[in-house]
Design a protein around this motif. Structure first.
Motif, PDB file in Angstrom:
ATOM      1  N   CYS A  72       0.887   4.059  -2.932  1.00 50.04           N
ATOM      2  CA  CYS A  72       0.741   5.494  -2.666  1.00 50.04           C
ATOM      3  C   CYS A  72       1.868   6.297  -3.308  1.00 50.04           C
ATOM      4  O   CYS A  72       1.687   7.466  -3.629  1.00 50.04           O
ATOM      5  CB  CYS A  72       0.714   5.755  -1.165  1.00 50.04           C
ATOM      6  SG  CYS A  72      -0.808   5.259  -0.366  1.00 50.04           S
ATOM      7  N   SER A  95       2.425  11.510  -0.610  1.00 49.60           N
ATOM      8  CA  SER A  95       1.345  10.557  -0.381  1.00 49.60           C
ATOM      9  C   SER A  95       1.830   9.347   0.415  1.00 49.60           C
ATOM     10  O   SER A  95       1.148   8.875   1.329  1.00 49.60           O
ATOM     11  CB  SER A  95       0.760  10.117  -1.723  1.00 49.60           C
ATOM     12  OG  SER A  95      -0.212   9.132  -1.548  1.00 49.60           O
ATOM     13  N   MET A  96       3.014   8.836   0.082  1.00 47.38           N
ATOM     14  CA  MET A  96       3.547   7.677   0.783  1.00 47.38           C
ATOM     15  C   MET A  96       3.875   8.014   2.237  1.00 47.38           C
ATOM     16  O   MET A  96       3.531   7.254   3.147  1.00 47.38           O
ATOM     17  CB  MET A  96       4.794   7.157   0.079  1.00 47.38           C
ATOM     18  CG  MET A  96       5.381   5.923   0.735  1.00 47.38           C
ATOM     19  SD  MET A  96       6.894   5.355  -0.024  1.00 47.38           S
ATOM     20  CE  MET A  96       8.026   6.641   0.432  1.00 47.38           C
ATOM     21  N   GLN A 131       0.829  -1.207   0.000  1.00 46.36           N
ATOM     22  CA  GLN A 131       0.000   0.000   0.000  1.00 46.36           C
ATOM     23  C   GLN A 131       0.863   1.257   0.000  1.00 46.36           C
ATOM     24  O   GLN A 131       0.548   2.232  -0.693  1.00 46.36           O
ATOM     25  CB  GLN A 131      -0.929   0.010   1.215  1.00 46.36           C
ATOM     26  CG  GLN A 131      -1.887   1.176   1.235  1.00 46.36           C
ATOM     27  CD  GLN A 131      -2.872   1.150   0.091  1.00 46.36           C
ATOM     28  OE1 GLN A 131      -3.306   0.099  -0.339  1.00 46.36           O
ATOM     29  NE2 GLN A 131      -3.232   2.314  -0.402  1.00 46.36           N
ATOM     30  N   ALA A 132       1.959   1.236   0.738  1.00 48.74           N
ATOM     31  CA  ALA A 132       2.865   2.390   0.732  1.00 48.74           C
ATOM     32  C   ALA A 132       3.475   2.572  -0.654  1.00 48.74           C
ATOM     33  O   ALA A 132       3.596   3.694  -1.148  1.00 48.74           O
ATOM     34  CB  ALA A 132       3.957   2.208   1.792  1.00 48.74           C
ATOM     35  N   THR A 168       2.610  10.415   4.067  1.00 48.93           N
ATOM     36  CA  THR A 168       1.347  10.640   4.778  1.00 48.93           C
ATOM     37  C   THR A 168       0.706   9.323   5.173  1.00 48.93           C
ATOM     38  O   THR A 168       0.228   9.166   6.303  1.00 48.93           O
ATOM     39  CB  THR A 168       0.382  11.449   3.897  1.00 48.93           C
ATOM     40  OG1 THR A 168       1.002  12.669   3.540  1.00 48.93           O
ATOM     41  CG2 THR A 168      -0.920  11.727   4.625  1.00 48.93           C
ATOM     42  N   TYR A 169       0.703   8.344   4.271  1.00 48.16           N
ATOM     43  CA  TYR A 169       0.143   7.034   4.579  1.00 48.16           C
ATOM     44  C   TYR A 169       0.919   6.361   5.707  1.00 48.16           C
ATOM     45  O   TYR A 169       0.324   5.819   6.642  1.00 48.16           O
ATOM     46  CB  TYR A 169       0.154   6.142   3.335  1.00 48.16           C
ATOM     47  CG  TYR A 169      -0.280   4.734   3.619  1.00 48.16           C
ATOM     48  CD1 TYR A 169      -1.620   4.421   3.790  1.00 48.16           C
ATOM     49  CD2 TYR A 169       0.655   3.704   3.749  1.00 48.16           C
ATOM     50  CE1 TYR A 169      -2.021   3.137   4.076  1.00 48.16           C
ATOM     51  CE2 TYR A 169       0.265   2.421   4.028  1.00 48.16           C
ATOM     52  CZ  TYR A 169      -1.077   2.141   4.192  1.00 48.16           C
ATOM     53  OH  TYR A 169      -1.469   0.871   4.484  1.00 48.16           O
ATOM     54  N   LYS A 183       0.256   8.037   9.036  1.00 46.31           N
ATOM     55  CA  LYS A 183      -1.111   7.834   9.503  1.00 46.31           C
ATOM     56  C   LYS A 183      -1.300   6.455  10.123  1.00 46.31           C
ATOM     57  O   LYS A 183      -1.990   6.299  11.117  1.00 46.31           O
ATOM     58  CB  LYS A 183      -2.080   8.022   8.334  1.00 46.31           C
ATOM     59  CG  LYS A 183      -3.529   7.966   8.724  1.00 46.31           C
ATOM     60  CD  LYS A 183      -4.415   8.280   7.539  1.00 46.31           C
ATOM     61  CE  LYS A 183      -5.868   8.238   7.927  1.00 46.31           C
ATOM     62  NZ  LYS A 183      -6.737   8.527   6.784  1.00 46.31           N
ATOM     63  N   TYR A 184      -0.670   5.446   9.531  1.00 44.28           N
ATOM     64  CA  TYR A 184      -0.886   4.078   9.986  1.00 44.28           C
ATOM     65  C   TYR A 184       0.301   3.476  10.726  1.00 44.28           C
ATOM     66  O   TYR A 184       0.348   2.274  10.920  1.00 44.28           O
ATOM     67  CB  TYR A 184      -1.253   3.194   8.797  1.00 44.28           C
ATOM     68  CG  TYR A 184      -2.625   3.503   8.278  1.00 44.28           C
ATOM     69  CD1 TYR A 184      -3.750   3.149   8.999  1.00 44.28           C
ATOM     70  CD2 TYR A 184      -2.795   4.201   7.094  1.00 44.28           C
ATOM     71  CE1 TYR A 184      -5.010   3.468   8.546  1.00 44.28           C
ATOM     72  CE2 TYR A 184      -4.048   4.521   6.623  1.00 44.28           C
ATOM     73  CZ  TYR A 184      -5.151   4.144   7.353  1.00 44.28           C
ATOM     74  OH  TYR A 184      -6.393   4.469   6.893  1.00 44.28           O
TER      75      TYR A 184
END
Length: 89
Positions: free
Chosen positions: A21, A61-62, A17-18, A64-65, A68-69
């Motif tokens: 992103c 984007s990466m 997912q990273a 931030t992801y 966040k997680y």
């Protein structure tokens, strides 16, 4: 053994997912810059700008992801509600 496999699956999912992103915004902006350069005749400056903006937005984007997680609790962890330290929220 199944918990170990699930943890590996969660780690692989997080990494994929990273990466997604990172690649998706960059790929879309670079594709748009290529289209404007080749089909609309805008010049090389559009493609260079799209590459720079695509890479920057992809990294943003990466990151931030990931931020966040990063504190995401693993549902296979021991403890109440999947928390490893046993403290209630």
């Amino acid at each position: 053994m199944p918990k170990k496999l699930l943890r590996i699956a969660y780690a692989i999912n997080f990494i994929l997912q990273a990466g997604f992103c990172l690649v998706c915004p960059a790929g879309l902006l670079i594709l748009g810059g290529w289209y404007l350069n080749n089909r609309c005749g805008w010049g090389k400056w559009v493609l260079i700008t799209a590459i720079v903006l695509g890479v920057l937005t992809g990294f943003y984007s990466m990151i931030t992801y990931i931020l966040k997680y990063i504190n995401y609790t693993d549902p296979t962890a021991s403890g109440k509600d999947g928390e490893s330290d046993g403290k209630a929220k």
